[in-house]
Write a protein that holds these residues in place. Structure first.
Motif, PDB file in Angstrom:
ATOM      1  N   ALA A 210       0.861  -1.184   0.000  1.00  0.00           N
ATOM      2  CA  ALA A 210       0.000   0.000   0.000  1.00  0.00           C
ATOM      3  C   ALA A 210       0.897   1.233   0.000  1.00  0.00           C
ATOM      4  N   LYS A 211       0.390   2.341  -0.484  1.00  0.00           N
ATOM      5  CA  LYS A 211       1.209   3.524  -0.692  1.00  0.00           C
ATOM      6  C   LYS A 211       1.882   4.009   0.580  1.00  0.00           C
ATOM      7  N   LEU A 212       1.168   4.020   1.693  1.00  0.00           N
ATOM      8  CA  LEU A 212       1.710   4.537   2.946  1.00  0.00           C
ATOM      9  C   LEU A 212       2.166   3.427   3.893  1.00  0.00           C
ATOM     10  N   SER A 213       2.228   2.216   3.405  1.00  0.00           N
ATOM     11  CA  SER A 213       2.625   1.104   4.264  1.00  0.00           C
ATOM     12  C   SER A 213       4.130   1.109   4.493  1.00  0.00           C
ATOM     13  N   PRO A 214       4.581   0.826   5.717  1.00  0.00           N
ATOM     14  CA  PRO A 214       6.021   0.709   5.969  1.00  0.00           C
ATOM     15  C   PRO A 214       6.578  -0.641   5.526  1.00  0.00           C
ATOM     16  N   ARG A 215       5.676  -1.562   5.155  1.00  0.00           N
ATOM     17  CA  ARG A 215       6.112  -2.878   4.716  1.00  0.00           C
ATOM     18  C   ARG A 215       6.389  -2.864   3.212  1.00  0.00           C
ATOM     19  N   SER A 216       7.304  -3.724   2.803  1.00  0.00           N
ATOM     20  CA  SER A 216       7.595  -3.853   1.378  1.00  0.00           C
ATOM     21  C   SER A 216       8.253  -5.205   1.135  1.00  0.00           C
ATOM     22  N   TYR A 217       8.271  -5.601  -0.110  1.00  0.00           N
ATOM     23  CA  TYR A 217       8.929  -6.855  -0.452  1.00  0.00           C
ATOM     24  C   TYR A 217       9.598  -6.724  -1.812  1.00  0.00           C
ATOM     25  N   ALA A 218      10.588  -7.559  -2.022  1.00  0.00           N
ATOM     26  CA  ALA A 218      11.367  -7.543  -3.256  1.00  0.00           C
ATOM     27  C   ALA A 218      11.182  -8.871  -3.972  1.00  0.00           C
ATOM     28  N   THR A 219      10.829  -8.792  -5.239  1.00  0.00           N
ATOM     29  CA  THR A 219      10.709  -9.985  -6.060  1.00  0.00           C
ATOM     30  C   THR A 219      11.880 -10.032  -7.040  1.00  0.00           C
ATOM     31  N   ILE A 220      12.596 -11.124  -7.017  1.00  0.00           N
ATOM     32  CA  ILE A 220      13.742 -11.316  -7.909  1.00  0.00           C
ATOM     33  C   ILE A 220      13.378 -12.396  -8.908  1.00  0.00           C
ATOM     34  N   GLU A 221      13.479 -12.045 -10.190  1.00  0.00           N
ATOM     35  CA  GLU A 221      13.136 -12.963 -11.266  1.00  0.00           C
ATOM     36  C   GLU A 221      14.383 -13.272 -12.089  1.00  0.00           C
ATOM     37  N   TRP A 222      14.600 -14.544 -12.322  1.00  0.00           N
ATOM     38  CA  TRP A 222      15.748 -14.985 -13.124  1.00  0.00           C
ATOM     39  C   TRP A 222      15.273 -15.824 -14.292  1.00  0.00           C
ATOM     40  N   ARG A 223      15.417 -15.279 -15.491  1.00  0.00           N
ATOM     41  CA  ARG A 223      15.142 -16.041 -16.702  1.00  0.00           C
ATOM     42  C   ARG A 223      16.413 -16.818 -17.033  1.00  0.00           C
ATOM     43  N   ILE A 224      16.360 -18.126 -16.870  1.00  0.00           N
ATOM     44  CA  ILE A 224      17.567 -18.939 -17.007  1.00  0.00           C
ATOM     45  C   ILE A 224      18.064 -18.880 -18.449  1.00  0.00           C
ATOM     46  N   PRO A 225      19.279 -18.394 -18.659  1.00  0.00           N
ATOM     47  CA  PRO A 225      19.797 -18.264 -20.035  1.00  0.00           C
ATOM     48  C   PRO A 225      20.174 -19.614 -20.635  1.00  0.00           C
ATOM     49  N   GLU A 226      20.234 -19.629 -21.949  1.00  0.00           N
ATOM     50  CA  GLU A 226      20.605 -20.858 -22.647  1.00  0.00           C
ATOM     51  C   GLU A 226      22.056 -21.245 -22.374  1.00  0.00           C
ATOM     52  N   SER A 227      22.879 -20.270 -22.028  1.00  0.00           N
ATOM     53  CA  SER A 227      24.299 -20.522 -21.803  1.00  0.00           C
ATOM     54  C   SER A 227      24.625 -20.928 -20.369  1.00  0.00           C
ATOM     55  N   VAL A 228      23.612 -21.143 -19.552  1.00  0.00           N
ATOM     56  CA  VAL A 228      23.836 -21.420 -18.136  1.00  0.00           C
ATOM     57  C   VAL A 228      24.575 -22.749 -17.951  1.00  0.00           C
ATOM     58  N   VAL A 229      25.375 -22.811 -16.907  1.00  0.00           N
ATOM     59  CA  VAL A 229      26.052 -24.050 -16.520  1.00  0.00           C
ATOM     60  C   VAL A 229      25.104 -24.844 -15.625  1.00  0.00           C
ATOM     61  N   THR A 230      24.898 -26.092 -15.915  1.00  0.00           N
ATOM     62  CA  THR A 230      24.022 -26.903 -15.077  1.00  0.00           C
ATOM     63  C   THR A 230      24.623 -27.047 -13.684  1.00  0.00           C
ATOM     64  N   GLY A 231      23.742 -27.140 -12.691  1.00  0.00           N
ATOM     65  CA  GLY A 231      24.216 -27.264 -11.326  1.00  0.00           C
ATOM     66  C   GLY A 231      23.145 -26.856 -10.335  1.00  0.00           C
ATOM     67  N   VAL A 232      23.577 -26.628  -9.108  1.00  0.00           N
ATOM     68  CA  VAL A 232      22.683 -26.223  -8.020  1.00  0.00           C
ATOM     69  C   VAL A 232      22.828 -24.721  -7.806  1.00  0.00           C
ATOM     70  N   TYR A 233      21.692 -24.037  -7.750  1.00  0.00           N
ATOM     71  CA  TYR A 233      21.696 -22.578  -7.634  1.00  0.00           C
ATOM     72  C   TYR A 233      20.813 -22.141  -6.465  1.00  0.00           C
ATOM     73  N   ARG A 234      20.998 -20.883  -6.090  1.00  0.00           N
ATOM     74  CA  ARG A 234      20.084 -20.217  -5.168  1.00  0.00           C
ATOM     75  C   ARG A 234      20.065 -18.735  -5.511  1.00  0.00           C
ATOM     76  N   ILE A 235      19.029 -18.045  -5.057  1.00  0.00           N
ATOM     77  CA  ILE A 235      18.903 -16.606  -5.294  1.00  0.00           C
ATOM     78  C   ILE A 235      19.015 -15.884  -3.955  1.00  0.00           C
ATOM     79  N   SER A 236      19.860 -14.866  -3.915  1.00  0.00           N
ATOM     80  CA  SER A 236      20.071 -14.094  -2.687  1.00  0.00           C
ATOM     81  C   SER A 236      19.627 -12.653  -2.879  1.00  0.00           C
ATOM     82  N   HIS A 237      19.178 -12.061  -1.788  1.00  0.00           N
ATOM     83  CA  HIS A 237      18.735 -10.658  -1.791  1.00  0.00           C
ATOM     84  C   HIS A 237      19.473  -9.906  -0.688  1.00  0.00           C
ATOM     85  N   PHE A 238      19.915  -8.673  -1.007  1.00  0.00           N
ATOM     86  CA  PHE A 238      20.629  -7.825  -0.051  1.00  0.00           C
ATOM     87  C   PHE A 238      19.931  -6.470   0.012  1.00  0.00           C
TER      88      PHE A 238
END
Length: 261
Positions: A210-238
């Motif tokens: 909401a406009k005056l809300s002190p709360r907020s959240y961040a959405t991180i979207e990753w479109r996996i590229p064709e050149s990606v290396v296969t493996g185990v991944y995670r997404i981090s937020h700072f």
């Protein structure tokens, strides 16, 4: 308002010399300035530069003062000449100062910094509402995952999305860091950076519920590229949160690990 004090700078990397200028130079101005500096660098018994020295002009550095034209171009008063703010002899002034810097570079002599440009940051007018407070629901910490990855396995071309409880990005613009990071698991116990906000495949979205809300959240979207290396991944937020009393505290959060096949 135009600057009354301009910084100039000369940098050396081997036989590469970079002239940092705070304006846009016409091609003829650039040629004359480079020739003048090259003459200084390649003559004299103390010179360590050869005839193959490469001189590059890096324009629009440190500040901006529109254009610099030659004396002849200034007389015509076309666009560049009419935008040369300091008169028809501006180029001569630059040549004079860069010759001094070139001579000091050869001799190893220090150069007086001279008069410094005024710091006008405290005089800037901003219509942007300041951040008052960041908050999370009871029992939730900044950086906690609000909506985790939807699957444990993804393929090239898939979209991976994670939402974290976050705070206003203006608390810290993370100029030397990043808000979002995709990490790859290496050697079963070490996470290494794989993709960050420099990559077009990664997006960082920050809304408030909401406009005056002190709360907020961040959405991180990753479109996996064709050149990606296969493996185990995670997404981090700072990020950084602001308390009611104005203190800033940094936080981080990570998603669950997932496999990219």
């Amino acid at each position: 308002m135009q600057p009354s004090i301009l910084p100039v700078q000369i940098l050396q990397i081997g036989q590469l010399v970079i002239l940092s200028v705070p304006a846009e130079f016409t091609t003829m101005v650039g040629r004359r300035l480079r020739d003048a500096v090259k003459t200084v660098l390649t003559t004299g018994c103390n010179s360590r530069f050869g005839s193959n020295v490469r001189i590059v002009i890096a324009g629009l550095t440190n500040t901006y003062s529109q254009y610099v034209s030659t004396f002849e171009e200034y007389q015509v008063q076309r666009y560049e000449g009419a935008s040369t703010l300091y008169g028809p002899h501006t180029l001569n002034a630059y040549i004079q100062e860069f010759k001094k810097l070139a001579e000091a570079l050869i001799s190893g002599r220090s150069v007086e910094t001279g008069q410094q440009p005024p710091d006008l940051l405290d005089k800037q007018i901003s219509l942007l509402t300041p951040v008052v407070l960041d908050a999370t629901p009871l029992g939730v910490n900044f950086g906690d995952v609000k909506e985790d990855v939807s699957n444990s396995t993804f393929k090239r071309g898939d979209m991976v999305s994670v939402t974290f409880w976050s705070a206003c990005p203006r608390n810290d613009l993370m100029k030397e860091s990043t808000f979002s990071l995709v990490e790859l698991l290496q050697d079963q116990n070490t996470w290494i950076p794989a993709y960050d906000e420099d990559d077009f495949c990664l997006r960082f979205k920050w809304p408030r519920p909401a406009k005056l809300s002190p709360r907020s959240y961040a959405t991180i979207e990753w479109r996996i590229p064709e050149s990606v290396v296969t493996g185990v991944y995670r997404i981090s937020h700072f990020g950084a949160s602001k308390s009611l009393f104005g203190s800033i505290r940094h936080f981080s959060g990570t998603s669950s690990a997932f496999v990219v096949e």
